[in-house]
Design a protein around this motif. Structure first.
Motif, PDB file in Angstrom:
ATOM      1  N   PRO A 129      44.853   0.663  -4.408  1.00  0.00           N
ATOM      2  CA  PRO A 129      46.194   1.815  -3.761  1.00  0.00           C
ATOM      3  C   PRO A 129      46.039   2.883  -4.896  1.00  0.00           C
ATOM      4  O   PRO A 129      46.060   1.722  -6.500  1.00  0.00           O
ATOM      5  CB  PRO A 129      47.390   0.263  -3.832  1.00  0.00           C
ATOM      6  CG  PRO A 129      46.669  -0.461  -2.960  1.00  0.00           C
ATOM      7  CD  PRO A 129      45.107  -0.654  -4.198  1.00  0.00           C
ATOM      8  N   PRO A 130      46.312   4.107  -4.701  1.00  0.00           N
ATOM      9  CA  PRO A 130      46.727   5.032  -5.982  1.00  0.00           C
ATOM     10  C   PRO A 130      47.574   4.593  -7.050  1.00  0.00           C
ATOM     11  O   PRO A 130      47.791   5.037  -8.434  1.00  0.00           O
ATOM     12  CB  PRO A 130      46.143   6.002  -4.819  1.00  0.00           C
ATOM     13  CG  PRO A 130      45.891   5.924  -3.378  1.00  0.00           C
ATOM     14  CD  PRO A 130      46.172   4.593  -2.903  1.00  0.00           C
ATOM     15  N   MET A 131      48.422   4.024  -6.091  1.00  0.00           N
ATOM     16  CA  MET A 131      49.683   4.389  -6.925  1.00  0.00           C
ATOM     17  C   MET A 131      49.528   2.903  -8.129  1.00  0.00           C
ATOM     18  O   MET A 131      50.391   3.093  -8.995  1.00  0.00           O
ATOM     19  CB  MET A 131      51.442   3.401  -6.412  1.00  0.00           C
ATOM     20  CG  MET A 131      52.466   3.717  -6.822  1.00  0.00           C
ATOM     21  SD  MET A 131      52.697   5.273  -7.478  1.00  0.00           S
ATOM     22  CE  MET A 131      53.426   6.566  -6.194  1.00  0.00           C
ATOM     23  N   PRO A 157      49.389   3.610 -14.460  1.00  0.00           N
ATOM     24  CA  PRO A 157      48.636   3.722 -15.789  1.00  0.00           C
ATOM     25  C   PRO A 157      47.577   4.519 -15.956  1.00  0.00           C
ATOM     26  O   PRO A 157      47.864   4.853 -17.752  1.00  0.00           O
ATOM     27  CB  PRO A 157      47.549   2.029 -16.320  1.00  0.00           C
ATOM     28  CG  PRO A 157      47.908   1.406 -14.786  1.00  0.00           C
ATOM     29  CD  PRO A 157      48.454   2.117 -13.771  1.00  0.00           C
ATOM     30  N   LEU A 158      47.481   5.238 -15.137  1.00  0.00           N
ATOM     31  CA  LEU A 158      46.957   6.809 -16.053  1.00  0.00           C
ATOM     32  C   LEU A 158      47.713   7.768 -16.475  1.00  0.00           C
ATOM     33  O   LEU A 158      47.204   8.353 -17.215  1.00  0.00           O
ATOM     34  CB  LEU A 158      46.286   7.390 -14.183  1.00  0.00           C
ATOM     35  CG  LEU A 158      44.598   6.768 -13.915  1.00  0.00           C
ATOM     36  CD1 LEU A 158      44.401   6.992 -13.166  1.00  0.00           C
ATOM     37  CD2 LEU A 158      43.805   6.860 -15.294  1.00  0.00           C
ATOM     38  N   TYR A 159      49.212   7.707 -16.412  1.00  0.00           N
ATOM     39  CA  TYR A 159      50.156   8.785 -16.456  1.00  0.00           C
ATOM     40  C   TYR A 159      50.234   8.499 -18.197  1.00  0.00           C
ATOM     41  O   TYR A 159      50.759   9.177 -18.396  1.00  0.00           O
ATOM     42  CB  TYR A 159      51.234   8.801 -15.427  1.00  0.00           C
ATOM     43  CG  TYR A 159      52.332   9.645 -15.962  1.00  0.00           C
ATOM     44  CD1 TYR A 159      52.190  10.572 -16.018  1.00  0.00           C
ATOM     45  CD2 TYR A 159      53.544   8.784 -16.607  1.00  0.00           C
ATOM     46  CE1 TYR A 159      53.402  11.520 -16.379  1.00  0.00           C
ATOM     47  CE2 TYR A 159      54.744   9.563 -17.885  1.00  0.00           C
ATOM     48  CZ  TYR A 159      54.472  11.123 -16.956  1.00  0.00           C
ATOM     49  OH  TYR A 159      55.351  11.550 -17.443  1.00  0.00           O
ATOM     50  N   PHE A 167      45.039  20.626 -15.646  1.00  0.00           N
ATOM     51  CA  PHE A 167      44.029  18.512 -15.832  1.00  0.00           C
ATOM     52  C   PHE A 167      44.312  17.510 -15.701  1.00  0.00           C
ATOM     53  O   PHE A 167      42.536  16.918 -15.621  1.00  0.00           O
ATOM     54  CB  PHE A 167      44.069  19.399 -17.404  1.00  0.00           C
ATOM     55  CG  PHE A 167      42.651  18.562 -17.983  1.00  0.00           C
ATOM     56  CD1 PHE A 167      41.567  19.000 -17.385  1.00  0.00           C
ATOM     57  CD2 PHE A 167      42.550  17.948 -19.009  1.00  0.00           C
ATOM     58  CE1 PHE A 167      40.474  18.043 -18.056  1.00  0.00           C
ATOM     59  CE2 PHE A 167      42.257  16.840 -19.517  1.00  0.00           C
ATOM     60  CZ  PHE A 167      40.842  16.939 -18.873  1.00  0.00           C
ATOM     61  N   ALA A 168      44.971  17.369 -16.009  1.00  0.00           N
ATOM     62  CA  ALA A 168      45.522  15.632 -15.580  1.00  0.00           C
ATOM     63  C   ALA A 168      45.145  14.907 -14.406  1.00  0.00           C
ATOM     64  O   ALA A 168      44.547  14.302 -14.206  1.00  0.00           O
ATOM     65  CB  ALA A 168      46.327  14.904 -17.135  1.00  0.00           C
ATOM     66  N   LEU A 169      45.655  15.810 -13.466  1.00  0.00           N
ATOM     67  CA  LEU A 169      45.617  15.615 -12.163  1.00  0.00           C
ATOM     68  C   LEU A 169      44.671  15.471 -11.271  1.00  0.00           C
ATOM     69  O   LEU A 169      43.723  14.548 -10.363  1.00  0.00           O
ATOM     70  CB  LEU A 169      46.511  17.469 -11.356  1.00  0.00           C
ATOM     71  CG  LEU A 169      46.898  16.369  -9.702  1.00  0.00           C
ATOM     72  CD1 LEU A 169      47.593  14.793  -9.739  1.00  0.00           C
ATOM     73  CD2 LEU A 169      47.629  17.927  -8.545  1.00  0.00           C
ATOM     74  N   ALA A 227      50.084  11.023  -3.591  1.00  0.00           N
ATOM     75  CA  ALA A 227      51.107   9.855  -5.149  1.00  0.00           C
ATOM     76  C   ALA A 227      50.791  10.109  -5.855  1.00  0.00           C
ATOM     77  O   ALA A 227      51.763  10.246  -6.812  1.00  0.00           O
ATOM     78  CB  ALA A 227      50.162   8.432  -4.671  1.00  0.00           C
ATOM     79  N   TYR A 228      49.642  10.446  -6.434  1.00  0.00           N
ATOM     80  CA  TYR A 228      48.925  10.954  -7.351  1.00  0.00           C
ATOM     81  C   TYR A 228      49.725  12.914  -8.701  1.00  0.00           C
ATOM     82  O   TYR A 228      50.252  12.390  -9.720  1.00  0.00           O
ATOM     83  CB  TYR A 228      47.674  11.685  -7.541  1.00  0.00           C
ATOM     84  CG  TYR A 228      46.769  10.033  -8.133  1.00  0.00           C
ATOM     85  CD1 TYR A 228      47.084   8.779  -8.225  1.00  0.00           C
ATOM     86  CD2 TYR A 228      45.724  10.275  -7.586  1.00  0.00           C
ATOM     87  CE1 TYR A 228      46.687   7.399  -9.157  1.00  0.00           C
ATOM     88  CE2 TYR A 228      44.000   9.009  -8.070  1.00  0.00           C
ATOM     89  CZ  TYR A 228      44.988   7.940  -8.499  1.00  0.00           C
ATOM     90  OH  TYR A 228      44.068   7.041  -8.466  1.00  0.00           O
ATOM     91  N   ALA A 229      49.730  13.425  -7.943  1.00  0.00           N
ATOM     92  CA  ALA A 229      50.955  14.785  -7.954  1.00  0.00           C
ATOM     93  C   ALA A 229      52.301  14.132  -8.494  1.00  0.00           C
ATOM     94  O   ALA A 229      52.651  15.446  -8.814  1.00  0.00           O
ATOM     95  CB  ALA A 229      50.366  15.610  -7.103  1.00  0.00           C
TER      96      ALA A 229
END
Length: 275
Positions: free
Chosen positions: A116-118, A123-125, A138-140, A210-212
């Motif tokens: 799942p994206p969340m 961790p990516l954040y 750029f991170a997005l 979710a990512y945004a």
């Protein structure tokens, strides 16, 4: 197998019912964006009693929607470009060159896509905060590529694997280099798959929420899904502007599918039956 007239009529009615059921929310979204604020809270009618563009005018003049639209377009186009280049190179390499653990590479990328994206967003954040690139487009872009790259590699891997290597050998016998045979033979034959990857990549990036939501906190960097969700306040809910914004989000997708549907269908069919 020939079907009787009642069977054909039944199948046609069933298909028509499914199409109406699927299209009705889109129709209601478009119609609601053209209603006046008074009609939105009155007794609903199938057709708007008064057609107005007030919601679109307020959306573009009062809110940050134009800036969010530019952010989404920029992110989606960069994600598509990175995904196409990287997935073509990786998929071609694992199908044409001897590589250790190449099936493990393909399988691991597909498994990564299933998370799942969340689950990956937090961790990516944390990594982006450490690198000092948090709260940036750029991170997005990097985050979106974690969604699009595995799918792109998987689809193009099936295309390149099913493509006979003799075609490239014939081109090289005629004087082409390895790169020339790739550009003149492989890429044109893989056009449906490349278009399919581009459409899916644009779709995933354009509609991502979710990512945004996790990566972006400043108003100037927000993309359309997050910006549209922020219009739903606790004390005020402007349904007209929300529906107008949702319609404008769906418009590029509708145009893209309309113009590229032939390649998109071919890519899906080939990816499902080959490799």
């Amino acid at each position: 197998m020939r079907r009787s007239a009642p069977q054909r009529i039944g199948i046609g009615l069933a298909a028509l019912g499914i199409a109406a059921w699927s299209f009705f929310p889109i129709y209601w979204m478009i119609v609601s964006s053209l209603r006046t604020p008074q009609d939105l809270f009155a007794r609903p009618t199938f057709l708007p009693q008064t057609v107005t563009l007030e919601s679109y005018r307020n959306l573009l003049e009062v809110t940050d929607y134009p800036q969010q639209f530019r952010n989404s377009i920029l992110v989606a186009l960069i994600v598509v470009a990175i995904t196409l280049v990287a997935s073509v190179v990786i998929a071609y390499a694992v199908t044409r060159f001897r590589m250790p653990f190449k099936m493990l590479i393909i399988g691991s990328m597909l498994y990564a896509y299933m998370f799942p994206p969340m689950l990956l967003a937090i961790p990516l954040y944390g990594i982006f905060v450490t690198l000092g690139i948090a709260d940036s487009l750029f991170a997005l872009v990097i985050a979106h590529c974690t969604l699009t790259l595995p799918l792109g590699v998987w689809l193009l891997w099936g295309f390149f694997k099913s493509m006979p290597f003799e075609l490239e050998e014939a081109a090289m016998v005629d004087g082409c280099t390895r790169l020339g045979s790739f550009v003149r033979v492989v890429l044109p034959l893989s056009l449906p798959g490349i278009v399919t990857v581009a459409v899916f990549s644009f779709l995933l990036s354009w509609t991502d929420y979710a990512y945004a939501l996790v990566m972006i906190s400043s108003d100037t960097q927000k993309t359309l899904p997050v910006g549209l969700a922020s219009m739903v306040g606790s004390f005020e809910l402007r349904w007209g502007e929300v529906m107008a914004g949702a319609t404008l989000i769906a418009l590029p997708l509708f145009l893209m599918f309309t113009l590229l549907s032939r390649y998109f269908i071919q890519g899906l069919a080939a990816g499902a039956t080959k490799g």
